[in-house]
Design an enzyme around this catalytic site. Sequence first.
Site, short mmCIF file in Angstrom:
data_model
loop_
_atom_site.label_atom_id
_atom_site.label_comp_id
_atom_site.label_asym_id
_atom_site.label_seq_id
_atom_site.Cartn_x
_atom_site.Cartn_y
_atom_site.Cartn_z
N GLY A 53 51.54 11.59 35.50
CA GLY A 53 52.27 10.34 35.30
C GLY A 53 52.58 9.54 36.55
CD GLU A 107 58.71 14.35 37.81
OE1 GLU A 107 57.84 13.60 37.34
OE2 GLU A 107 59.00 15.45 37.31
CG ASP A 111 63.02 13.08 28.69
OD1 ASP A 111 64.06 12.56 28.32
OD2 ASP A 111 62.16 13.54 27.90
CE LYS A 139 62.77 8.63 28.20
NZ LYS A 139 61.90 9.41 27.29
CG PHE A 160 57.65 8.37 24.14
CD1 PHE A 160 57.75 9.60 24.77
CD2 PHE A 160 56.42 7.73 24.12
CE1 PHE A 160 56.64 10.19 25.37
CE2 PHE A 160 55.31 8.31 24.72
CZ PHE A 160 55.43 9.54 25.34
CB ILE A 161 58.71 4.24 28.19
CG1 ILE A 161 58.90 5.34 29.24
CG2 ILE A 161 60.04 3.62 27.77
CD1 ILE A 161 59.40 4.84 30.59
NE ARG A 173 47.91 10.22 31.76
CZ ARG A 173 49.01 10.96 31.76
NH1 ARG A 173 50.11 10.52 32.33
NH2 ARG A 173 49.03 12.14 31.19
P1 IMP Z 1 61.44 16.48 31.65
O1 IMP Z 1 60.91 17.81 32.10
O2 IMP Z 1 61.97 16.53 30.24
O3 IMP Z 1 62.45 15.86 32.59
O4 IMP Z 1 60.21 15.50 31.53
C1 IMP Z 1 59.49 15.14 32.59
C2 IMP Z 1 58.08 14.73 32.25
O5 IMP Z 1 57.89 14.43 30.86
C3 IMP Z 1 57.78 13.44 32.96
O6 IMP Z 1 57.32 13.67 34.25
C4 IMP Z 1 56.75 12.81 32.05
O7 IMP Z 1 55.47 13.28 32.37
C5 IMP Z 1 57.13 13.25 30.67
N1 IMP Z 1 57.97 12.24 29.98
C6 IMP Z 1 59.31 12.24 29.82
N2 IMP Z 1 59.73 11.15 29.13
C7 IMP Z 1 58.62 10.43 28.86
C8 IMP Z 1 58.40 9.17 28.18
O8 IMP Z 1 59.30 8.48 27.68
N3 IMP Z 1 57.09 8.76 28.13
C9 IMP Z 1 56.05 9.46 28.66
N4 IMP Z 1 56.21 10.63 29.30
C10 IMP Z 1 57.49 11.12 29.40
MG MG Z 2 55.53 13.55 35.00
#
Ligand code: IMP
Ligand code: MG
Length: 185
Positions: A53, A107, A111, A139, A160-161, A173
């Site tokens: 990402g 990053e 999330d 978030k 979600f984005i 992407r």
């Molecule tokens: P976390 O481990 O839940 O903090 O998520 C981190 C990873 O999940 C990010 O680096 C993204 O790759 C993916 N992610 C989290 N939220 C979104 C979203 O809204 N859209 C797309 N990818 C997301």
């Molecule tokens: Mg990521």
Amino acid sequence: MENMVPDIKLLDKKFRLYIHASQIEETVKKMVQKVADDLGEDACPVFVGVLNGVFMFMSDFVRHYPYVCQVSFLKMSSYEGTDSTGKVKTLLGINEDLKGRTVVVLEDIVDTGNTLVELHSLFKDKGIKDFRVATLFFKPESYSKDLPIEYVGMDIDNRFIVGYGLDYNGVGRNLPHIYQNIEDK
Ligand code: IMP
Ligand code: MG
């Protein structure tokens, strides 16, 4: 001008413009400025991007960074579709010697924070002098950890984005703007 950007459909879901490319650019430049001011001219930081990402953010970030730096990547994965699985896999690690270095992890989005926890454990025994995390999007309603995040570009809704590097099941992407999933569609 911004309301001229039409809604889009990716696979089975509809998305609407949420953050325009021009606003992303402004945010990235502000983050670079802050990091550069904090680290100073001689830090020679290693910017470590978390793939996939982060590729657009990393590319824009480092091209604006005014001082000498290094760029590296690691690859992690936790998402399936629009939901975090809670299990973070490291798919590609870091090979550089980071002993005594300033490391700034970049990053695209934080999330739940599960990836961040994994990142901290990945880097903790490497003798890093100064460890910081910079995320373009955050978030706050979803984040459930206590780990500090030194640089946050933008707080966003708990929806979600896609776009600017972020995907929905592998697609989206390449979009220059950030789009938000339109509920129930
Ligand atoms: P976390 O481990 O839940 O903090 O998520 C981190 C990873 O999940 C990010 O680096 C993204 O790759 C993916 N992610 C989290 N939220 C979104 C979203 O809204 N859209 C797309 N990818 C997301
Ligand atoms: Mg990521």
